[in-house]
Design a protein around this motif. Structure first.
Motif, PDB file in Angstrom:
ATOM      1  N   SER A 120      35.053  70.414  49.125  1.00  0.00           N
ATOM      2  CA  SER A 120      35.277  71.855  49.121  1.00  0.00           C
ATOM      3  C   SER A 120      36.671  72.174  49.666  1.00  0.00           C
ATOM      4  O   SER A 120      37.409  72.988  49.105  1.00  0.00           O
ATOM      5  CB  SER A 120      34.180  72.532  49.952  1.00  0.00           C
ATOM      6  N   LEU A 123      39.333  71.019  47.058  1.00  0.00           N
ATOM      7  CA  LEU A 123      39.484  71.885  45.881  1.00  0.00           C
ATOM      8  C   LEU A 123      39.808  73.321  46.261  1.00  0.00           C
ATOM      9  O   LEU A 123      40.235  74.114  45.409  1.00  0.00           O
ATOM     10  CB  LEU A 123      38.194  71.866  45.045  1.00  0.00           C
ATOM     11  N   VAL A 125      37.622  75.589  47.026  1.00  0.00           N
ATOM     12  CA  VAL A 125      36.588  76.506  46.527  1.00  0.00           C
ATOM     13  C   VAL A 125      35.273  76.244  47.255  1.00  0.00           C
ATOM     14  O   VAL A 125      35.047  75.153  47.773  1.00  0.00           O
ATOM     15  CB  VAL A 125      36.359  76.368  44.998  1.00  0.00           C
ATOM     16  N   GLU A 129      31.847  78.447  43.029  1.00  0.00           N
ATOM     17  CA  GLU A 129      33.195  78.938  42.735  1.00  0.00           C
ATOM     18  C   GLU A 129      33.909  77.920  41.848  1.00  0.00           C
ATOM     19  O   GLU A 129      33.589  76.725  41.876  1.00  0.00           O
ATOM     20  CB  GLU A 129      33.980  79.162  44.023  1.00  0.00           C
ATOM     21  N   THR A 130      34.873  78.426  41.087  1.00  0.00           N
ATOM     22  CA  THR A 130      35.546  77.592  40.097  1.00  0.00           C
ATOM     23  C   THR A 130      37.029  77.470  40.437  1.00  0.00           C
ATOM     24  O   THR A 130      37.642  78.442  40.873  1.00  0.00           O
ATOM     25  CB  THR A 130      35.353  78.216  38.695  1.00  0.00           C
ATOM     26  N   THR A 131      37.576  76.283  40.232  1.00  0.00           N
ATOM     27  CA  THR A 131      39.000  76.086  40.510  1.00  0.00           C
ATOM     28  C   THR A 131      39.834  76.942  39.549  1.00  0.00           C
ATOM     29  O   THR A 131      39.390  77.256  38.437  1.00  0.00           O
ATOM     30  CB  THR A 131      39.387  74.602  40.329  1.00  0.00           C
ATOM     31  N   ASP A 133      42.225  76.341  37.672  1.00  0.00           N
ATOM     32  CA  ASP A 133      42.504  75.778  36.352  1.00  0.00           C
ATOM     33  C   ASP A 133      41.279  75.807  35.438  1.00  0.00           C
ATOM     34  O   ASP A 133      41.328  75.343  34.296  1.00  0.00           O
ATOM     35  CB  ASP A 133      43.049  74.348  36.481  1.00  0.00           C
ATOM     36  N   THR A 137      33.501  73.770  38.625  1.00  0.00           N
ATOM     37  CA  THR A 137      32.688  74.683  39.407  1.00  0.00           C
ATOM     38  C   THR A 137      31.932  73.832  40.423  1.00  0.00           C
ATOM     39  O   THR A 137      31.237  72.888  40.052  1.00  0.00           O
ATOM     40  CB  THR A 137      31.700  75.449  38.506  1.00  0.00           C
ATOM     41  N   ASP A 173      39.277  64.688  40.997  1.00  0.00           N
ATOM     42  CA  ASP A 173      40.680  64.569  40.574  1.00  0.00           C
ATOM     43  C   ASP A 173      40.774  64.025  39.152  1.00  0.00           C
ATOM     44  O   ASP A 173      41.573  64.503  38.339  1.00  0.00           O
ATOM     45  CB  ASP A 173      41.453  63.660  41.540  1.00  0.00           C
ATOM     46  N   ARG A 176      39.801  66.710  36.717  1.00  0.00           N
ATOM     47  CA  ARG A 176      40.840  67.739  36.577  1.00  0.00           C
ATOM     48  C   ARG A 176      42.023  67.210  35.777  1.00  0.00           C
ATOM     49  O   ARG A 176      42.697  67.960  35.065  1.00  0.00           O
ATOM     50  CB  ARG A 176      41.318  68.200  37.950  1.00  0.00           C
TER      51      ARG A 176
END
Ligand SMILES: Cc1cc2nc3c(=O)[nH]c(=O)nc-3n(C[C@H](O)[C@H](O)[C@H](O)COP(=O)(O)O)c2cc1C
Ligand code: SF4
Lengths: 249, 441
Positions: A120, A123, A125, A129-131, A133, A137, A173, A176
């Motif tokens: 958490s 990121l 968030v 919650e969503t990053t 980019d 979530t 990572d 993403r």
């Protein structure tokens, strides 16, 4: 997320009511007909249809609610009432990957809480919650039936067993960065939220034969039985397989 | 030598591509269905009844009896619903079973349908296990193509169908009547009983809801006979079951053994408690069953012995916690779970779990108020036996049992945070010094 602590009714933004284009709508109707055909009564198709909506829109949209209501002869209030009851139906656009850290008691104690905090913070968030980019979530999840692999993390509902804070940070990572990520027990790669939602609506993606049958913890008792020559009695030699009396040596 | 483990359901999980029809057939799969179809349905039911197998989903009701209590056939539809919602904290047997050997559940579902005069089964799988759903859908497809499901199964003229169905995240949908509502496309809230599902279940038709493991045990009973099944286990808890060990043991895992094995034996098979530590408390059947301590290690894990000792066999979800763990923290987290999963239909559970959560949280943070323990007891009293379904009762189990065995830790919650008394770092399975580093990276 059953019940009353859910944050009220389904928030439906005006944008999410914009109608489907013709081709999408035609495909949705075709799929919906296949779903409805599985059941003796069509309302049973509602849960899979909500998964289907998420496979197109990435969450439960206003137009998705209306589509389900129309196909099943329900009111949108009926559909919304159902959609808000279940934790897998999203009220706002979901990331490409839902990453869920189990923080129910056993996983939490074995390291789930530490994993949650680390990922958490990493990121930036919190729960649901969503990053920025739009990739991930993050969720705190309840027991996912893999306690012998604690601490457990799920990515789009594929198993990541025996996690640590650094393994989970690597996982997010990689996701993403757009790299393929392989679950411990699951398909050859983690598919996107939309792809997985389509599977949950009951449509194959051809990946059933990928991955292992079982992980090492699932096989532990069997392995010991092999080593010790222990088997269930055969039907004719109903050897005593009563529980051994007394304590183990 | 006595076999302490008796792999039946787990016996072929280590085969290459164990989940495929080819693998299942190569180890004798679907022979039981062939045999069943050559017998009158009543004889199939009688064999299951005679095995005395008790439901593996938690409550332990005899499966054969449940089927024989269904309203008699009236020409209309009857349903089997296989409960694959597996969400009880600690329970982790049905999901690996369906992942490794979905055909055993499909064969069991086919035989069970035949026995109860049904021609349609649903398998309600929790939605949070996508790969298991893939395997299940594929297995139904394979079984149908091979003629084990369909309108004329193995040329017998019998129709047997299996429809997999994915849920969408809600623990309460494991409760059998909530599951039926959910399967009908509604919010998953329990129904008033009676009528029981056997009289008016899915679409108000006679229905039996059975656990995955119960159904997967049926082919073995049919093929090898009720006496074979009863040669394992105890007189009133016949047969074998999967025991799931998790937590602070050296090697957590699944162990299939006759009912009546003890926790001490299982921990021994799991390589003992984590090195350098001692067991503090454990659950015999998931978080909904009162906790046990070291003094209960020699109780036979069968339905009646565990009940006599003040808990429940439940789902054989054996979660082990060593002396590093704060019981207040553990119970507080379970209480969050019940409050979160309460469906909100009835007041004692909806309001009660909310209050329990508030009190457990302040105790965990060392901010308990005088009278809090009494208040917990009072609220539990008001929930237990007064809620609409067993989830409410379940919410009270960890609390009352933990107060019974570890009252002093609740008292400490009046002034000292749990994390100070029991450093969470001591319980985790990895080195926590890396944690702060990793987060920064
Ligand atoms: C809150 C709650 C959750 C439950 N979850 C499950 C579950 O996930 N799987 C299951 O088989 N039974 C579960 N049960 C028990 C079912 O209501 C039912 O007793 C069981 O499915 C019957 O199958 P059996 O007779 O084969 O055990 C749950 C019960 C309650 C009250
Ligand atoms: S006891 Fe809880 S889960 Fe059960 S019906 Fe009442 S509110 Fe719902």
């Amino acid at each position: 997320m059953a019940g009353h602590d859910a944050s009220g009714h389904l928030h439906v933004s005006a944008a999410s009511k914009a109608p489907y284009d013709e081709a999408t709508l035609a495909r949705l109707h075709e799929d919906a007909a296949a779903v409805v055909a599985r059941y003796p009564q069509k309302r049973s198709a509602l849960l899979p249809l909500l998964h289907l909506v998420q496979s197109v829109d990435g969450y439960v949209t206003g137009r998705g609610l209306e589509f389900c209501a129309q196909v099943l002869d329900l009111t949108t209030a009926d559909v919304s009432g159902v959609a808000t009851f279940y934790s897998q139906y999203k009220r706002h656009p979901n990331g490409d990957y839902t990453v869920g850290v189990c923080t129910n008691t056993l996983c939490a104690v074995m390291g789930g809480d530490a994993i949650w905090e680390a990922v958490s913070e990493h990121l930036g968030v919190g729960h649901d919650e969503t990053t920025a980019d739009g990739k991930i979530t993050l969720e705190r999840i309840e027991c996912n039936a893999a306690c012998d692999y604690a601490p457990v993390v799920m990515a789009n509902w594929e198993f990541f067993d025996n996690q640590t804070p650094s393994s989970t940070i690597d996982l997010v990572d990689e996701l993403r960065a757009g790299h393929d990520v392989v679950p411990t027990r699951g398909a050859d790669k983690v598919c996107t939220f939309k792809e997985v939602s389509r599977v949950l609506a009951g449509f194959h993606d051809g990946r059933a034969d990928e991955g292992v049958a079982a992980g090492p913890a699932s096989l532990l008792g069997l392995k010991i039985a092999h080593e010790q020559g222990w088997t269930a009695p055969t039907p004719d030699s109903r050897a005593a397989a009563q529980p051994a009396k007394g304590a183990a040596k | 030598m006595t076999a302490r483990l008796t792999p039946v359901l787990t016996a072929h999980w280590d085969q290459p591509r164990a989940w495929t029809l080819a693998a299942y057939e190569s180890t004798g799969g679907y022979a039981a269905l062939r045999k069943a179809l050559s017998m009158p349905a009543a004889d199939v039911l009688a064999e299951v009844k005679s095995s005395a197998i008790r439901g593996r989903g938690g409550a332990g009701f005899p499966a054969g009896l449940k089927w024989s209590f269904m309203s008699p056939p009236d020409g209309g539809p009857r349903y089997l619903v296989v409960n694959a919602d597996e969400s009880e904290p600690g329970t982790c047997k049905d999901i690996p079973l369906l992942m490794a050997n979905p055909h055993s559940v499909i064969e069991g579902a086919a035989i069970s349908q035949y026995a109860m005069g049904s021609d349609h089964a649903f398998i309600y799988l929790r939605g949070e296990v996508v790969h298991v759903y893939r395997r299940l859908m594929r297995a139904v497809e394979e079984a149908t193509a091979a003629g084990y499901l369909g309108t004329d199964v193995l040329g017998s003229g019998t129709t047997l169908r299996v429809t997999p169905h994915a849920g969408a995240g809600a623990y309460i949908c494991g409760e059998e009547t909530a599951l039926l509502d959910s399967l009908e496309g509604r919010r998953g809230q329990p129904r008033l009983k009676p009528p029981f599902p056997g009289a008016a279940g899915l679409y108000a038709r006679p229905t039996s809801v059975n656990n995955v493991e119960t159904i997967a045990s049926v082919p073995g009973i049919l093929l090898n006979g009720a006496d074979w099944f009863k040669s394992m286990g105890t007189e009133k808890s016949t047969g074998f079951g999967i025991f799931s060990l998790s937590g602070h043991v050296t090697n957590p895992g699944q162990f299939e053994a006759p009912l009546g094995i003890t926790m001490r034996e299982l921990i021994d098979l799991a390589g003992g408690i984590r090195r350098g530590h001692r067991i503090k408390f454990w659950t015999p059947g998931g978080s909904s069953t009162p906790i046990f301590t070291e003094e209960h290690l020699d109780i036979p894990l069968d339905f009646d012995s565990v009940a006599a000792a003040g808990s429940m066999l439940g789902t054989r979800a054996l979660q082990v916690f060593d002396e590093t763990v704060s019981v207040v923290r553990a119970v507080s987290r379970w209480t969050d779970f019940y409050a979160h999963e309460s469906c909100g239909k009835c007041t004692p559970c909806r309001e009660g779990t909310w209050w329990l959560k508030q009190i457990m949280e302040r105790l965990e943070h060392g901010q308990g108020q005088p009278g809090d323990i009494g208040k917990l007891d009072d609220i539990c009293d008001n929930i237990l036996g007064r809620s609409f379904c067993a989830l409410g009762d379940a919410a009270t189990m960890p609390i009352s049992s933990a107060i019974k065995y570890f009252r002093e830790e609740f008292e400490a919650g009046m002034h000292t945070p749990a994390a100070e008394l029991f450093s969470p770092d001591a319980s985790v399975l990895f080195d926590t010094s890396e944690v702060k580093e990793a987060a920064k990276a």
